[in-house]
Write a protein that holds these residues in place. Sequence first.
Motif, PDB file in Angstrom:
ATOM      1  N   LEU A  16      -1.147   4.332  -7.392  1.00  0.00           N
ATOM      2  CA  LEU A  16      -2.106   3.735  -6.743  1.00  0.00           C
ATOM      3  C   LEU A  16      -3.322   4.921  -6.449  1.00  0.00           C
ATOM      4  O   LEU A  16      -2.877   6.031  -6.472  1.00  0.00           O
ATOM      5  CB  LEU A  16      -1.945   3.225  -5.343  1.00  0.00           C
ATOM      6  N   PRO A  17      -4.655   4.289  -6.222  1.00  0.00           N
ATOM      7  CA  PRO A  17      -5.769   5.282  -6.256  1.00  0.00           C
ATOM      8  C   PRO A  17      -5.413   6.393  -5.053  1.00  0.00           C
ATOM      9  O   PRO A  17      -4.764   5.931  -4.066  1.00  0.00           O
ATOM     10  CB  PRO A  17      -6.978   4.632  -5.858  1.00  0.00           C
ATOM     11  N   CYS A  18      -5.589   7.571  -5.239  1.00  0.00           N
ATOM     12  CA  CYS A  18      -5.699   8.510  -4.273  1.00  0.00           C
ATOM     13  C   CYS A  18      -4.194   8.847  -4.155  1.00  0.00           C
ATOM     14  O   CYS A  18      -3.763   9.572  -2.890  1.00  0.00           O
ATOM     15  CB  CYS A  18      -6.219   8.330  -3.019  1.00  0.00           C
ATOM     16  N   SER A  19      -3.212   8.713  -4.725  1.00  0.00           N
ATOM     17  CA  SER A  19      -1.720   8.967  -4.291  1.00  0.00           C
ATOM     18  C   SER A  19      -1.387  10.421  -5.439  1.00  0.00           C
ATOM     19  O   SER A  19      -0.211  10.851  -5.014  1.00  0.00           O
ATOM     20  CB  SER A  19      -1.089   7.811  -4.930  1.00  0.00           C
TER      21      SER A  19
ATOM     22  N   LEU B  44     -11.042   1.543  -1.010  1.00  0.00           N
ATOM     23  CA  LEU B  44      -9.853   1.774  -1.621  1.00  0.00           C
ATOM     24  C   LEU B  44      -9.033   0.463  -1.777  1.00  0.00           C
ATOM     25  O   LEU B  44      -8.282   0.151  -2.589  1.00  0.00           O
ATOM     26  CB  LEU B  44      -9.310   2.675  -0.607  1.00  0.00           C
ATOM     27  N   HIS B  45      -9.389  -0.300  -0.754  1.00  0.00           N
ATOM     28  CA  HIS B  45      -8.565  -1.789  -0.860  1.00  0.00           C
ATOM     29  C   HIS B  45      -8.772  -2.362  -2.043  1.00  0.00           C
ATOM     30  O   HIS B  45      -7.978  -2.955  -2.792  1.00  0.00           O
ATOM     31  CB  HIS B  45      -8.855  -2.503   0.251  1.00  0.00           C
ATOM     32  N   LYS B  46     -10.317  -2.508  -2.679  1.00  0.00           N
ATOM     33  CA  LYS B  46     -10.334  -3.154  -3.773  1.00  0.00           C
ATOM     34  C   LYS B  46      -9.886  -2.572  -5.023  1.00  0.00           C
ATOM     35  O   LYS B  46      -9.401  -3.203  -5.865  1.00  0.00           O
ATOM     36  CB  LYS B  46     -11.980  -3.135  -3.888  1.00  0.00           C
ATOM     37  N   ARG B  47      -9.692  -1.001  -4.940  1.00  0.00           N
ATOM     38  CA  ARG B  47      -9.144  -0.500  -6.154  1.00  0.00           C
ATOM     39  C   ARG B  47      -7.639  -0.628  -6.026  1.00  0.00           C
ATOM     40  O   ARG B  47      -6.911  -0.718  -7.223  1.00  0.00           O
ATOM     41  CB  ARG B  47      -9.579   0.883  -6.165  1.00  0.00           C
ATOM     42  N   ASP B  48      -7.091  -0.789  -4.912  1.00  0.00           N
ATOM     43  CA  ASP B  48      -5.719  -0.996  -4.589  1.00  0.00           C
ATOM     44  C   ASP B  48      -5.146  -2.276  -5.235  1.00  0.00           C
ATOM     45  O   ASP B  48      -4.126  -2.516  -6.003  1.00  0.00           O
ATOM     46  CB  ASP B  48      -5.385  -0.936  -3.279  1.00  0.00           C
ATOM     47  N   THR B  49      -5.930  -3.175  -5.130  1.00  0.00           N
ATOM     48  CA  THR B  49      -5.853  -4.710  -5.381  1.00  0.00           C
ATOM     49  C   THR B  49      -5.744  -4.568  -7.241  1.00  0.00           C
ATOM     50  O   THR B  49      -4.881  -5.280  -7.928  1.00  0.00           O
ATOM     51  CB  THR B  49      -6.863  -5.575  -5.132  1.00  0.00           C
TER      52      THR B  49
ATOM     53  N   GLU C 135      -7.839   9.107   3.770  1.00  0.00           N
ATOM     54  CA  GLU C 135      -8.583  10.371   4.152  1.00  0.00           C
ATOM     55  C   GLU C 135      -8.946  11.088   2.697  1.00  0.00           C
ATOM     56  O   GLU C 135     -10.050  11.391   2.303  1.00  0.00           O
ATOM     57  CB  GLU C 135      -7.458  11.562   4.584  1.00  0.00           C
ATOM     58  N   ARG C 136      -7.937  10.967   1.441  1.00  0.00           N
ATOM     59  CA  ARG C 136      -8.417  11.513   0.281  1.00  0.00           C
ATOM     60  C   ARG C 136      -9.671  10.469  -0.331  1.00  0.00           C
ATOM     61  O   ARG C 136     -10.634  11.235  -0.921  1.00  0.00           O
ATOM     62  CB  ARG C 136      -7.218  11.366  -0.798  1.00  0.00           C
ATOM     63  N   ALA C 137      -9.566   9.033  -0.219  1.00  0.00           N
ATOM     64  CA  ALA C 137     -10.542   8.455  -0.605  1.00  0.00           C
ATOM     65  C   ALA C 137     -11.964   8.750   0.002  1.00  0.00           C
ATOM     66  O   ALA C 137     -13.125   8.704  -0.593  1.00  0.00           O
ATOM     67  CB  ALA C 137     -10.172   7.000  -0.373  1.00  0.00           C
TER      68      ALA C 137
END
Length: 287
Positions: A101-104, A244-249, A232-234
């Motif tokens: 996932l983004p920022c992982s 972040l939620h949109k990118r996670d999806t 926090e990274r986002a």
Amino acid sequence: MFLDQPVFILLPLVIFYYILPIYMGHYLGRSEKSPLNLLLPLSVIGLFYLLRPFEINAGAYLKYIILPALVLLFAGYAFGIFKRKVTRNSTIPYIVGVTGLPCSGKSEAARILGKLGAKVLDVDRLGHLCMENKEIISRLTAAFGTEILTPQGSIDRKLLGTRVFGGGTENRLQQLEAILHPAMVAKIEEEIKFLEPEAILILDAAILHHMKLDKICRKVLVTYADQQIRLERAEKRGWDESELHKRDTAVRKSLKFNDITLIINNNSIDHFKENIEDIWKEIINER
């Protein structure tokens, strides 16, 4: 008895009925040719049976020449298939997929592996390069309109993203993927062809499984971090929680947490790097 025949008769028989069948069978099996290609050597064997020397008894000819030739043909074919499967992994680079996932920490993991000696291929970057292709630009404008072009005639990725994710037609993302993904996969295949068999290739791809790239990977690494840490990274990237939620999806639906190596990235970068280095040692030992 046909064995009493002169050498000038026996030698062609040995070549055509004992050497060629196993060679042809091995070639067809090793080169992944369709089994239907076996019809050609079978036809040749049948033709030579019809044109056999008159001095040779038909029953003996069938028993000692035709049947062994058929057995050798199919034995060679089976051996070719076996050899192809055994040597497949030794003739292509060791491919590792890195996703998450983004920022992982996905891209950071790929960078660390690159410093350790791997060849890193940023699949997202490949998508950007594909958008510079004139044919791709033409197809994208046909699908999403000329509004996605810059004054210079190139694709404005931000405007394209707005068209794709801004609501409206639900299949816009599928349209985009249908245009870009085949071109991206073709570029990856081209990169693989130019790598040495002993190379280690890292595919840095957020939607690795969705593009079916996991099927060519010997190992898949998935980076993971807690939601609060990722948020926090986002924020350091200028993303709020909704972004972040949109990118996670967009990414989460393509992640399949099975048959993978999970890398936890909640602690310090040094700890994360140590985990990557341990995995690198495993890759080196497996290669």
